[in-house]
Design a protein around this motif. Structure first.
Motif, PDB file in Angstrom:
ATOM      1  N   GLU A  87       0.856  -1.159   0.031  1.00 62.72           N
ATOM      2  CA  GLU A  87       0.011   0.082  -0.072  1.00 62.72           C
ATOM      3  C   GLU A  87       0.901   1.243   0.085  1.00 62.72           C
ATOM      4  OE1 GLU A  87      -0.492  -2.563   2.080  1.00 62.72           O
ATOM      5  OE2 GLU A  87      -2.217  -3.308   0.836  1.00 62.72           O
ATOM      6  N   GLU A  88       2.198   0.994   0.506  1.00 62.28           N
ATOM      7  CA  GLU A  88       3.216   2.319   0.433  1.00 62.28           C
ATOM      8  C   GLU A  88       3.894   2.688  -0.558  1.00 62.28           C
ATOM      9  OE1 GLU A  88       5.500   1.816   3.725  1.00 62.28           O
ATOM     10  OE2 GLU A  88       3.782   1.873   5.205  1.00 62.28           O
ATOM     11  N   ILE A  89       3.982   1.364  -1.702  1.00 65.27           N
ATOM     12  CA  ILE A  89       4.805   1.676  -2.893  1.00 65.27           C
ATOM     13  C   ILE A  89       4.417   2.750  -3.645  1.00 65.27           C
ATOM     14  CG2 ILE A  89       5.394   0.512  -5.013  1.00 65.27           C
ATOM     15  CD1 ILE A  89       5.058  -2.384  -3.625  1.00 65.27           C
ATOM     16  N   ARG A  90       5.284   3.508  -4.139  1.00 62.83           N
ATOM     17  CA  ARG A  90       5.051   4.524  -5.030  1.00 62.83           C
ATOM     18  C   ARG A  90       6.297   4.352  -6.056  1.00 62.83           C
ATOM     19  NH1 ARG A  90       1.826   9.622  -4.975  1.00 62.83           N
ATOM     20  NH2 ARG A  90       2.524  10.924  -6.561  1.00 62.83           N
ATOM     21  N   LEU A  91       6.027   4.386  -7.346  1.00 66.31           N
ATOM     22  CA  LEU A  91       6.815   4.378  -8.390  1.00 66.31           C
ATOM     23  C   LEU A  91       7.414   5.770  -8.905  1.00 66.31           C
ATOM     24  CD1 LEU A  91       8.078   2.315 -10.567  1.00 66.31           C
ATOM     25  CD2 LEU A  91       6.326   3.142 -11.980  1.00 66.31           C
ATOM     26  N   VAL A  92       8.411   6.097  -8.805  1.00 64.52           N
ATOM     27  CA  VAL A  92       9.355   7.256  -8.998  1.00 64.52           C
ATOM     28  C   VAL A  92      10.082   7.135 -10.215  1.00 64.52           C
ATOM     29  CG1 VAL A  92      10.873   8.962  -8.093  1.00 64.52           C
ATOM     30  CG2 VAL A  92       9.170   7.642  -6.425  1.00 64.52           C
ATOM     31  N   ASN A  93      10.205   7.995 -11.064  1.00 63.56           N
ATOM     32  CA  ASN A  93      11.094   8.129 -12.185  1.00 63.56           C
ATOM     33  C   ASN A  93      12.057   8.929 -12.041  1.00 63.56           C
ATOM     34  OD1 ASN A  93       9.198   6.468 -13.775  1.00 63.56           O
ATOM     35  ND2 ASN A  93       8.227   8.097 -14.895  1.00 63.56           N
ATOM     36  N   ASP A  94      13.229   8.396 -11.801  1.00 67.56           N
ATOM     37  CA  ASP A  94      14.357   9.357 -11.031  1.00 67.56           C
ATOM     38  C   ASP A  94      15.292   9.539 -12.279  1.00 67.56           C
ATOM     39  OD1 ASP A  94      16.417  10.605  -9.834  1.00 67.56           O
ATOM     40  OD2 ASP A  94      17.156   8.536  -9.087  1.00 67.56           O
ATOM     41  N   THR A  95      15.463  10.894 -12.730  1.00 67.19           N
ATOM     42  CA  THR A  95      16.286  11.338 -13.694  1.00 67.19           C
ATOM     43  C   THR A  95      17.659  12.452 -13.233  1.00 67.19           C
ATOM     44  OG1 THR A  95      14.724  13.280 -14.154  1.00 67.19           O
ATOM     45  CG2 THR A  95      14.491  11.153 -15.561  1.00 67.19           C
ATOM     46  N   SER A  96      17.947  12.082 -11.916  1.00 72.82           N
ATOM     47  CA  SER A  96      18.607  13.155 -11.169  1.00 72.82           C
ATOM     48  C   SER A  96      20.081  12.893 -11.950  1.00 72.82           C
ATOM     49  CB  SER A  96      18.831  12.779 -10.075  1.00 72.82           C
ATOM     50  OG  SER A  96      19.170  11.299  -9.728  1.00 72.82           O
ATOM     51  N   GLU A 133      17.756  -0.821 -14.335  1.00 75.40           N
ATOM     52  CA  GLU A 133      19.010  -0.098 -14.824  1.00 75.40           C
ATOM     53  C   GLU A 133      18.548   1.197 -15.216  1.00 75.40           C
ATOM     54  OE1 GLU A 133      22.254  -1.494 -14.660  1.00 75.40           O
ATOM     55  OE2 GLU A 133      21.379  -2.966 -13.823  1.00 75.40           O
ATOM     56  N   PRO A 134      19.684   2.206 -15.551  1.00 77.09           N
ATOM     57  CA  PRO A 134      19.543   3.385 -16.121  1.00 77.09           C
ATOM     58  C   PRO A 134      19.458   3.335 -17.756  1.00 77.09           C
ATOM     59  CG  PRO A 134      21.484   3.177 -14.967  1.00 77.09           C
ATOM     60  CD  PRO A 134      21.129   1.981 -14.961  1.00 77.09           C
ATOM     61  N   PHE A 135      18.325   4.179 -18.280  1.00 74.59           N
ATOM     62  CA  PHE A 135      17.981   3.930 -19.551  1.00 74.59           C
ATOM     63  C   PHE A 135      18.623   5.467 -20.152  1.00 74.59           C
ATOM     64  CE2 PHE A 135      14.555   1.583 -17.436  1.00 74.59           C
ATOM     65  CZ  PHE A 135      14.899   0.369 -17.981  1.00 74.59           C
ATOM     66  N   SER A 136      19.433   5.386 -21.253  1.00 73.94           N
ATOM     67  CA  SER A 136      19.829   6.461 -21.745  1.00 73.94           C
ATOM     68  C   SER A 136      19.069   6.929 -22.832  1.00 73.94           C
ATOM     69  CB  SER A 136      21.098   6.063 -22.508  1.00 73.94           C
ATOM     70  OG  SER A 136      20.979   5.110 -23.539  1.00 73.94           O
ATOM     71  N   ASP A 137      19.106   8.207 -23.518  1.00 75.38           N
ATOM     72  CA  ASP A 137      18.341   8.855 -24.200  1.00 75.38           C
ATOM     73  C   ASP A 137      18.408   8.477 -25.474  1.00 75.38           C
ATOM     74  OD1 ASP A 137      16.008  10.220 -25.113  1.00 75.38           O
ATOM     75  OD2 ASP A 137      17.023  12.292 -25.051  1.00 75.38           O
ATOM     76  N   THR A 138      18.860   7.233 -26.166  1.00 73.08           N
ATOM     77  CA  THR A 138      19.290   6.786 -27.252  1.00 73.08           C
ATOM     78  C   THR A 138      18.158   5.727 -27.781  1.00 73.08           C
ATOM     79  OG1 THR A 138      20.524   4.924 -26.736  1.00 73.08           O
ATOM     80  CG2 THR A 138      21.600   6.916 -27.048  1.00 73.08           C
ATOM     81  N   LYS A 139      18.308   5.265 -29.093  1.00 78.31           N
ATOM     82  CA  LYS A 139      17.338   4.236 -29.586  1.00 78.31           C
ATOM     83  C   LYS A 139      17.504   2.977 -28.951  1.00 78.31           C
ATOM     84  CE  LYS A 139      17.043   6.004 -34.472  1.00 78.31           C
ATOM     85  NZ  LYS A 139      17.353   5.534 -36.003  1.00 78.31           N
ATOM     86  N   GLU A 167      15.229  -0.633 -24.687  1.00 76.22           N
ATOM     87  CA  GLU A 167      15.460  -1.159 -23.528  1.00 76.22           C
ATOM     88  C   GLU A 167      14.369  -0.854 -22.595  1.00 76.22           C
ATOM     89  OE1 GLU A 167      19.426  -0.462 -22.056  1.00 76.22           O
ATOM     90  OE2 GLU A 167      20.374  -2.033 -23.702  1.00 76.22           O
ATOM     91  N   GLN A 168      14.105   0.517 -22.523  1.00 74.69           N
ATOM     92  CA  GLN A 168      13.155   0.925 -21.519  1.00 74.69           C
ATOM     93  C   GLN A 168      11.534   0.391 -21.776  1.00 74.69           C
ATOM     94  OE1 GLN A 168      12.773   5.360 -21.730  1.00 74.69           O
ATOM     95  NE2 GLN A 168      10.836   5.374 -20.334  1.00 74.69           N
ATOM     96  N   LEU A 169      11.203   0.281 -23.111  1.00 79.87           N
ATOM     97  CA  LEU A 169       9.983  -0.112 -23.632  1.00 79.87           C
ATOM     98  C   LEU A 169       9.950  -1.511 -23.352  1.00 79.87           C
ATOM     99  CD1 LEU A 169       7.279   0.153 -25.149  1.00 79.87           C
ATOM    100  CD2 LEU A 169       8.701  -0.373 -27.198  1.00 79.87           C
ATOM    101  N   GLU A 170      11.129  -2.424 -23.358  1.00 82.30           N
ATOM    102  CA  GLU A 170      11.258  -3.713 -23.203  1.00 82.30           C
ATOM    103  C   GLU A 170      10.795  -4.091 -21.615  1.00 82.30           C
ATOM    104  OE1 GLU A 170      13.871  -7.833 -23.528  1.00 82.30           O
ATOM    105  OE2 GLU A 170      14.559  -6.012 -24.255  1.00 82.30           O
TER     106      GLU A 170
END
Length: 160
Positions: free
Chosen positions: A100-109, A132-138, A143-146
């Protein structure tokens, strides 16, 4: 998805978000091999050999640390207890939060997208990475979509 060692069984959903550390560990092991197996046979000064041995010893310590405390970490979502655990095999299991406490956070720090989970009350204080960290490449977008389709969507359905 092999990169995260996903396991779903007996009301448990577990992933290993840091499996990519194994690649770095293998590279460091090659460096350790060079320091201790090759350097003794190279005709260089004793002081330089001693310095290379110190580097090899430091690499050994770092590899042990990464293997034990980073690469083998499992995040376990248990439906029976409705809790999230962080498990380091053979060392300890820590309860992180309730479902109940889980919150998904997108970290881009650091300029790369990392999916993390945190408790709703302390989500900006302590977050636990689940990807894992996802880069801003194709490749990074692929990998992010997968990750989103293979792990994130089943995870969100699992914790409901």
């Amino acid at each position: 998805m092999a990169l995260y060692n996903l396991e779903i069984s007996d009301g448990r959903f577990s992933i290993q978000p840091n499996l990519s550390y194994y690649t770095k560990i293998k590279i460091f092991l090659a460096g350790i091999f060079l320091c201790f197996a090759v350097v003794p046979f190279v005709p260089i000064a004793h002081d330089i050999k001693f310095f290379l041995y110190l580097i090899g010893a430091g690499l050994c310590c770092y590899v042990v640390y990464e293997f034990l405390f980073l690469a083998n970490v499992k995040i376990i979502f248990d439906q029976g207890t409705r809790k999230v655990y962080k498990k380091i095999p053979g060392i300890y299991t820590k309860t992180l939060m309730d479902f109940e406490e889980i919150r998904l956070v997108n970290d881009t720090s650091y300029g790369l997208l990392v999916y993390t989970i945190g408790a709703k009350s302390t989500r900006f204080v302590k977050n636990y990475p689940i990807s894992e960290p996802f880069s801003d490449t194709k490749k990074g977008h692929r990998e992010q979509l997968e990750f989103e389709t293979t792990i994130l969507e089943p995870l969100m359905e699992f914790i409901k």
